[in-house]
Write a protein that holds these residues in place. Structure first.
Motif, PDB file in Angstrom:
ATOM      1  N   GLN A 397      54.522  36.809  27.031  1.00  0.00           N
ATOM      2  CA  GLN A 397      53.440  37.134  27.905  1.00  0.00           C
ATOM      3  C   GLN A 397      53.922  37.561  29.228  1.00  0.00           C
ATOM      4  N   THR A 398      53.484  38.381  29.727  1.00  0.00           N
ATOM      5  CA  THR A 398      53.902  38.749  31.324  1.00  0.00           C
ATOM      6  C   THR A 398      52.516  38.628  32.003  1.00  0.00           C
ATOM      7  N   ILE A 399      52.624  38.046  33.374  1.00  0.00           N
ATOM      8  CA  ILE A 399      51.679  37.827  34.131  1.00  0.00           C
ATOM      9  C   ILE A 399      51.915  38.641  35.608  1.00  0.00           C
ATOM     10  N   ASP A 400      51.435  39.471  35.994  1.00  0.00           N
ATOM     11  CA  ASP A 400      51.673  40.160  37.439  1.00  0.00           C
ATOM     12  C   ASP A 400      50.692  39.666  38.407  1.00  0.00           C
ATOM     13  N   ILE A 401      50.996  39.013  39.519  1.00  0.00           N
ATOM     14  CA  ILE A 401      49.833  38.789  40.669  1.00  0.00           C
ATOM     15  C   ILE A 401      50.242  39.661  41.546  1.00  0.00           C
ATOM     16  N   GLU A 402      49.304  40.414  41.969  1.00  0.00           N
ATOM     17  CA  GLU A 402      49.468  41.222  43.066  1.00  0.00           C
ATOM     18  C   GLU A 402      48.344  40.758  44.351  1.00  0.00           C
ATOM     19  N   ALA A 406      42.792  42.926  47.796  1.00  0.00           N
ATOM     20  CA  ALA A 406      41.796  42.759  46.562  1.00  0.00           C
ATOM     21  C   ALA A 406      43.049  42.304  45.588  1.00  0.00           C
ATOM     22  N   ASP A 407      43.012  40.760  45.633  1.00  0.00           N
ATOM     23  CA  ASP A 407      44.014  40.151  44.821  1.00  0.00           C
ATOM     24  C   ASP A 407      43.620  40.462  43.222  1.00  0.00           C
ATOM     25  N   LYS A 408      44.882  40.734  42.285  1.00  0.00           N
ATOM     26  CA  LYS A 408      44.788  41.374  41.106  1.00  0.00           C
ATOM     27  C   LYS A 408      45.711  40.704  40.109  1.00  0.00           C
ATOM     28  N   LEU A 409      45.174  40.247  39.008  1.00  0.00           N
ATOM     29  CA  LEU A 409      46.130  39.704  37.882  1.00  0.00           C
ATOM     30  C   LEU A 409      45.951  40.498  36.804  1.00  0.00           C
ATOM     31  N   THR A 410      47.324  40.799  36.215  1.00  0.00           N
ATOM     32  CA  THR A 410      47.268  41.535  35.001  1.00  0.00           C
ATOM     33  C   THR A 410      48.214  40.603  33.917  1.00  0.00           C
ATOM     34  N   TYR A 411      47.383  40.408  32.896  1.00  0.00           N
ATOM     35  CA  TYR A 411      48.094  39.687  31.796  1.00  0.00           C
ATOM     36  C   TYR A 411      48.334  40.633  30.783  1.00  0.00           C
ATOM     37  N   ARG A 412      49.707  40.633  30.150  1.00  0.00           N
ATOM     38  CA  ARG A 412      49.734  41.272  28.847  1.00  0.00           C
ATOM     39  C   ARG A 412      50.357  40.607  27.960  1.00  0.00           C
ATOM     40  N   VAL A 424      44.589  41.977  29.861  1.00  0.00           N
ATOM     41  CA  VAL A 424      43.377  41.345  30.943  1.00  0.00           C
ATOM     42  C   VAL A 424      43.602  41.635  32.154  1.00  0.00           C
ATOM     43  N   VAL A 425      42.757  42.199  32.661  1.00  0.00           N
ATOM     44  CA  VAL A 425      42.995  42.443  34.133  1.00  0.00           C
ATOM     45  C   VAL A 425      41.640  41.728  34.822  1.00  0.00           C
ATOM     46  N   ILE A 426      42.344  40.918  36.192  1.00  0.00           N
ATOM     47  CA  ILE A 426      41.130  40.402  36.764  1.00  0.00           C
ATOM     48  C   ILE A 426      41.367  40.761  38.136  1.00  0.00           C
ATOM     49  N   GLU A 427      40.254  40.833  38.893  1.00  0.00           N
ATOM     50  CA  GLU A 427      40.354  41.279  40.254  1.00  0.00           C
ATOM     51  C   GLU A 427      39.459  40.510  41.072  1.00  0.00           C
ATOM     52  N   LYS A 428      40.138  40.145  42.223  1.00  0.00           N
ATOM     53  CA  LYS A 428      39.248  39.153  43.269  1.00  0.00           C
ATOM     54  C   LYS A 428      39.317  39.961  44.658  1.00  0.00           C
ATOM     55  N   SER A 429      38.169  39.969  45.411  1.00  0.00           N
ATOM     56  CA  SER A 429      37.908  40.726  46.624  1.00  0.00           C
ATOM     57  C   SER A 429      38.490  39.580  47.850  1.00  0.00           C
ATOM     58  N   GLY A 430      38.768  38.419  47.458  1.00  0.00           N
ATOM     59  CA  GLY A 430      39.213  37.841  48.803  1.00  0.00           C
ATOM     60  C   GLY A 430      40.047  36.466  48.190  1.00  0.00           C
ATOM     61  N   PRO A 431      40.130  35.408  49.209  1.00  0.00           N
ATOM     62  CA  PRO A 431      41.130  34.342  48.762  1.00  0.00           C
ATOM     63  C   PRO A 431      40.006  33.391  48.217  1.00  0.00           C
ATOM     64  N   GLY A 432      40.666  32.611  47.335  1.00  0.00           N
ATOM     65  CA  GLY A 432      40.013  31.399  46.646  1.00  0.00           C
ATOM     66  C   GLY A 432      39.278  31.822  45.609  1.00  0.00           C
ATOM     67  N   PRO A 433      38.518  30.939  44.755  1.00  0.00           N
ATOM     68  CA  PRO A 433      37.928  31.171  43.614  1.00  0.00           C
ATOM     69  C   PRO A 433      36.189  31.890  43.766  1.00  0.00           C
ATOM     70  N   ALA A 434      35.984  31.889  45.053  1.00  0.00           N
ATOM     71  CA  ALA A 434      34.446  32.194  45.094  1.00  0.00           C
ATOM     72  C   ALA A 434      34.520  33.644  45.684  1.00  0.00           C
ATOM     73  N   ALA A 435      34.682  34.590  44.673  1.00  0.00           N
ATOM     74  CA  ALA A 435      34.644  36.030  45.149  1.00  0.00           C
ATOM     75  C   ALA A 435      34.191  36.536  43.800  1.00  0.00           C
ATOM     76  N   PRO A 436      32.885  36.191  43.390  1.00  0.00           N
ATOM     77  CA  PRO A 436      32.393  36.626  42.135  1.00  0.00           C
ATOM     78  C   PRO A 436      31.990  38.411  41.981  1.00  0.00           C
ATOM     79  N   ALA A 437      31.760  38.946  43.190  1.00  0.00           N
ATOM     80  CA  ALA A 437      31.257  40.141  43.061  1.00  0.00           C
ATOM     81  C   ALA A 437      32.068  41.333  42.598  1.00  0.00           C
ATOM     82  N   ALA A 438      33.462  41.178  42.954  1.00  0.00           N
ATOM     83  CA  ALA A 438      34.259  42.302  42.627  1.00  0.00           C
ATOM     84  C   ALA A 438      35.296  42.026  41.642  1.00  0.00           C
TER      85      ALA A 438
END
Length: 447
Positions: A397-402, A406-412, A424-438
């Motif tokens: 598995q490769t995991i890329d953290i951008e 907009a912080d982005k994680l790409t898992y392959r 799997v691609v996960i995006e967060k709009s801001g720091p920390g875990p509390a960024a549910p909207a994006a």
């Protein structure tokens, strides 16, 4: 011939009985019961190692014992003729004569059943006060014998706001010839990987040094440049014993739970991510308070857990209820993004889970992965919590953290042929875990 055979059987009664039990029982056993019988046989049988030590250092492996931004730990092996170990290092862009020298600590590993190499020396050097996001070169050896390794390079961790990548491998355990090829494929696929997570069962016979020799031979040219981040599997604790060789061969952070032997569980931050490595071989409850503190205190954008026995198993008829009951509600409460697991030898990825139920978004729950990188396979169970599942396929598995606005994680997940098996691609709009909207997640179809 008959008299000689009888005399041999009397002299080696225990070995003969063990071999007879194996011949009769192994065809009727499966999984861990078969492994335990094989461990019993090897524990009593003298054997050679395929890769004996020499005066020239080998089995060079780098880990972290302290802060990845400012430290590096280097371990290696040599023959008993080397009584001292030295590490020389400098910044990659500095003058060749600007070398700092560190004297390594030495330990003696003695396995009398290794017929051709019972005693080896193990060295460990810890570098501190390094600069963040900086490339260093180093070599190890002995000034007395003038036997040195080649120069190798490592890079310290970046500052919090920078992007990075890493690898995740499930059980290696057996088939190191093919596993070695896949490890190099993973490095070629993700050449800037900062480190490699291994979720336990690195070796098959964790108390037998020759099995570790096979692993370290397969990792040459990789783990001397890329730090390994290991978790303890059940095979490191063969037959329920202390994982002594594991602890002897890896210098890891000593910041784990009170009352738990140092280096069995630990945590560190790299960039904008927290990694908590747990030991699922011992009571999960003993690690709960410590786990909660690490998750609660961290302001990292991404949070990951690493341990061996899955909270959500991929194999049939296996369930680790204690892991799920003691840890997963904390993953829910403090939003662990992904849990990297091993043990079951069949690939599985869950949807985001919270309260033991699937939820709609990765910002609401934790994604659990079971991966197998070796050539030992179990059957795949039929589980409602499986988003993607397939048996008898080795993967890495490769995991890329951008990092950015907009912080982005790409898992392959890739198989050994290089085919993309899951994403799997996960995006967060801001720091920390509390960024549910994006948040969004893309998922590859079931293979």
């Amino acid at each position: 011939w008959t008299r000689g055979s009888v005399a041999w059987l009397k002299k080696h009664r225990a070995l003969a009985v063990t071999a007879l039990v194996l011949l009769i029982a192994v065809p009727f056993l499966a999984g861990e019961a078969k492994d335990r019988l094989r461990d019993l046989y090897h524990a009593r049988t003298p054997r050679p190692t395929a890769f004996p030590a020499s005066a020239r250092p080998d089995q060079i492996c780098i880990t972290w014992h302290g802060d990845p931004c400012a430290s590096q730990a280097v371990q290696w092996r040599s023959a008993p003729s080397d009584a001292e170990g030295v590490l020389q290092y400098r910044k990659k862009d500095s003058a060749e004569n600007a070398v700092t020298e560190v004297t390594a600590a030495r330990s003696v590993l003695n396995d009398p059943l290794i017929a051709n190499n019972p005693v080896v020396h193990r060295f460990e050097a810890r570098l501190t006060g390094l600069e963040p996001a900086t490339a260093y070169v180093y070599r190890v050896g002995s000034k007395t014998g003038d036997a040195w390794s080649d120069w190798a390079e490592f890079r310290t961790a970046p500052c919090r706001g920078e992007s990075f990548s890493f690898l995740y491998l499930g059980d290696a355990q057996v088939g190191f010839d093919t596993w070695e090829t896949m490890l190099h494929q993973a490095c070629a696929r993700c050449p800037k990987a900062a480190f490699c997570i291994m979720a336990g069962d690195l070796a098959n016979r964790g108390r037998d040094r020759d099995d570790w020799d096979n692993l370290f031979h397969a990792t040459r040219g990789v783990f001397d440049r890329m730090p390994v981040v290991p978790a303890i599997g059940n095979h490191e604790c063969s037959s329920g014993t202390l994982p002594q060789l594991y602890l002897d061969q890896f210098a890891l952070p000593e910041n784990g739970p009170e009352g738990v032997l140092a280096e069995r569980a630990y945590h560190f931050e790299y960039g904008n991510a927290l990694f908590v490595v747990l030991d699922s071989n011992i009571a999960a409850k003993k690690q709960r308070a410590w786990l909660e503190k690490q998750l609660a205190d961290s302001k990292a954008t991404w949070k990951f857990a690493v341990y061996h026995h899955p909270a959500y198993s991929s194999a049939p008829h296996r369930d680790n209820t204690e892991v799920r009951e003691e840890w997963c509600d904390l993953f829910d409460k403090y939003h662990v993004d992904m849990a990297f697991q091993g043990h079951d030898h069949a690939y599985l990825r869950t949807p985001p889970m919270k309260g033991e139920k699937a939820v709609g978004s990765p910002t609401e729950g934790t994604i659990y992965v079971v991966s197998d990188s070796g050539s030992k396979f179990y059957e795949q169970g039929q589980h409602e919590y499986a988003a993607v599942a397939f048996p008898k396929v080795s993967t890495y598995q490769t995991i890329d953290i951008e990092a950015g606005a907009a912080d982005k994680l790409t898992y392959r997940a890739y198989d050994r042929d290089g085919k993309l098996r899951d994403e799997v691609v996960i995006e967060k709009s801001g720091p920390g875990p509390a960024a549910p909207a994006a948040a969004s997640a893309g998922t590859a179809a079931r293979p």
